[in-house]
Design an enzyme around this catalytic site. Structure first.
Site, PDB file in Angstrom:
ATOM      1  N   CYS A   2       0.818  -1.216   0.000  1.00  0.00           N
ATOM      2  CA  CYS A   2       0.000   0.000   0.000  1.00  0.00           C
ATOM      3  C   CYS A   2       0.853   1.268   0.000  1.00  0.00           C
ATOM      4  O   CYS A   2       2.039   1.243   0.295  1.00  0.00           O
ATOM      5  CB  CYS A   2      -0.968   0.044   1.169  1.00  0.00           C
ATOM      6  SG  CYS A   2      -2.139  -1.315   1.216  1.00  0.00           S
ATOM      7  N   LEU A  51      -3.090  -2.479  -1.631  1.00  0.00           N
ATOM      8  CA  LEU A  51      -2.891  -3.910  -1.797  1.00  0.00           C
ATOM      9  C   LEU A  51      -3.880  -4.567  -0.841  1.00  0.00           C
ATOM     10  O   LEU A  51      -3.757  -4.428   0.371  1.00  0.00           O
ATOM     11  CB  LEU A  51      -1.449  -4.301  -1.446  1.00  0.00           C
ATOM     12  CG  LEU A  51      -1.115  -5.790  -1.520  1.00  0.00           C
ATOM     13  CD1 LEU A  51      -1.208  -6.292  -2.960  1.00  0.00           C
ATOM     14  CD2 LEU A  51       0.274  -6.042  -0.954  1.00  0.00           C
ATOM     15  N   ILE A  53      -5.647  -6.795   1.636  1.00  0.00           N
ATOM     16  CA  ILE A  53      -5.287  -7.865   2.561  1.00  0.00           C
ATOM     17  C   ILE A  53      -6.437  -8.140   3.526  1.00  0.00           C
ATOM     18  O   ILE A  53      -6.869  -9.269   3.680  1.00  0.00           O
ATOM     19  CB  ILE A  53      -3.996  -7.515   3.338  1.00  0.00           C
ATOM     20  CG1 ILE A  53      -2.830  -7.379   2.354  1.00  0.00           C
ATOM     21  CG2 ILE A  53      -3.692  -8.572   4.394  1.00  0.00           C
ATOM     22  CD1 ILE A  53      -1.550  -6.883   2.955  1.00  0.00           C
ATOM     23  N   ILE A  54      -6.943  -7.096   4.196  1.00  0.00           N
ATOM     24  CA  ILE A  54      -8.058  -7.227   5.140  1.00  0.00           C
ATOM     25  C   ILE A  54      -9.296  -6.628   4.496  1.00  0.00           C
ATOM     26  O   ILE A  54      -9.233  -5.535   3.930  1.00  0.00           O
ATOM     27  CB  ILE A  54      -7.750  -6.502   6.469  1.00  0.00           C
ATOM     28  CG1 ILE A  54      -6.523  -7.132   7.133  1.00  0.00           C
ATOM     29  CG2 ILE A  54      -8.943  -6.557   7.411  1.00  0.00           C
ATOM     30  CD1 ILE A  54      -6.068  -6.402   8.382  1.00  0.00           C
ATOM     31  N   ASN A  75      -1.735   3.374   5.317  1.00  0.00           N
ATOM     32  CA  ASN A  75      -0.818   2.341   4.843  1.00  0.00           C
ATOM     33  C   ASN A  75      -0.333   1.586   6.067  1.00  0.00           C
ATOM     34  O   ASN A  75       0.180   2.186   7.005  1.00  0.00           O
ATOM     35  CB  ASN A  75       0.370   2.995   4.115  1.00  0.00           C
ATOM     36  CG  ASN A  75       1.458   2.002   3.756  1.00  0.00           C
ATOM     37  OD1 ASN A  75       1.209   0.814   3.601  1.00  0.00           O
ATOM     38  ND2 ASN A  75       2.670   2.493   3.636  1.00  0.00           N
ATOM     39  N   GLU A  77      -0.820  -1.842   9.007  1.00  0.00           N
ATOM     40  CA  GLU A  77      -1.710  -2.789   9.673  1.00  0.00           C
ATOM     41  C   GLU A  77      -1.807  -2.434  11.146  1.00  0.00           C
ATOM     42  O   GLU A  77      -0.797  -2.177  11.807  1.00  0.00           O
ATOM     43  CB  GLU A  77      -1.181  -4.214   9.520  1.00  0.00           C
ATOM     44  CG  GLU A  77      -2.108  -5.270  10.077  1.00  0.00           C
ATOM     45  CD  GLU A  77      -1.632  -6.689   9.819  1.00  0.00           C
ATOM     46  OE1 GLU A  77      -2.225  -7.616  10.403  1.00  0.00           O
ATOM     47  OE2 GLU A  77      -0.668  -6.879   9.047  1.00  0.00           O
ATOM     48  N   ASP A 100      -9.284  -2.600   9.084  1.00  0.00           N
ATOM     49  CA  ASP A 100      -8.622  -1.910  10.191  1.00  0.00           C
ATOM     50  C   ASP A 100      -8.561  -0.396   9.986  1.00  0.00           C
ATOM     51  O   ASP A 100      -8.575   0.366  10.947  1.00  0.00           O
ATOM     52  CB  ASP A 100      -7.226  -2.480  10.459  1.00  0.00           C
ATOM     53  CG  ASP A 100      -6.297  -2.472   9.258  1.00  0.00           C
ATOM     54  OD1 ASP A 100      -6.750  -2.205   8.133  1.00  0.00           O
ATOM     55  OD2 ASP A 100      -5.089  -2.752   9.461  1.00  0.00           O
TER      56      ASP A 100
END
Length: 201
Positions: A2, A51, A53-54, A75, A77, A100
């Site tokens: 990201c 990108l 992911i979650i 950007n 997590e 998130d």
């Protein structure tokens, strides 16, 4: 991976354009090939490369508060986002995604710009403009795992996940910082807050 980028133009009748914002985002296309989004309003431009992911379907950015006055591009997590989310739900906040990123908006509303950061466990960089207070919060994790570069300009501030986003915008003074060069030759890296360019941090 990201990536994020954007600017804040404090001039009356801000002159930055959507095409400039998209051009900045194109320089970090490799960081987020799955989705991208941008917003430009009242001199504040935000762009995100994602990108996934979650929450693959629901986590596109920028994200906005319910009243549209606060936005965020993110950007990284947040490891404890489910715990944060549960606590905010008990306080009456509602969520539209399982991502998130979304917890940052009510976390800011509930605790403010400084205290909210103490709740975050993870690696991150984000930009969060508050239109009501005419304030832009830029933050990164304590160790700097996720990069965040910025430079002050005559008209405001420009920022991004990579230095090339600042260069693409066009206002960055490209004078090389000789102490940064020396640091690189001695240490094999340039310690923060310095960068290779004197004007960027």
């Amino acid at each position: 991976m990201c990536g994020i980028c954007g600017f804040y133009d404090h001039r009356a009748g801000a002159l930055r354009t959507e095409s400039e914002l998209v051009q900045m985002g194109e320089t970090i296309r490799h960081r987020g090939p799955d989705a991208h989004g941008s917003t430009l309003e009242q001199g504040v431009g935000l762009h995100s490369r994602r990108l996934r992911i979650i929450d693959l379907e629901g986590g596109d950015q920028p994200m906005f508060s319910e009243d549209g006055q606060i936005a965020v591009v993110f950007n990284g997590e947040i490891f404890n986002f489910q715990e944060i989310r549960a606590g905010l739900e008990r306080k009456g906040y509602r969520f539209r995604t399982r991502c998130d990123t979304e917890v940052l908006l009510p976390l800011y509303l509930e605790y403010g710009p400084e205290e909210m950061l103490h709740h975050l466990n993870g690696f991150f960089a984000f930009a969060l403009p508050d239109r009501r207070r005419r304030r832009l919060l830029l933050a990164r994790d304590r160790m700097g795992v996720k990069p965040l570069y910025y430079a002050e300009t005559d008209w405001g501030l420009v920022f991004g996940s990579e230095l090339k986003t600042l260069r693409a915008e066009g206002s960055l003074d490209l004078e090389v910082d000789p102490t940064a060069v020396l640091d690189f030759l001695c240490l094999r890296y340039i310690p923060a807050p310095k960068t290779i360019f004197r004007a960027a941090r």
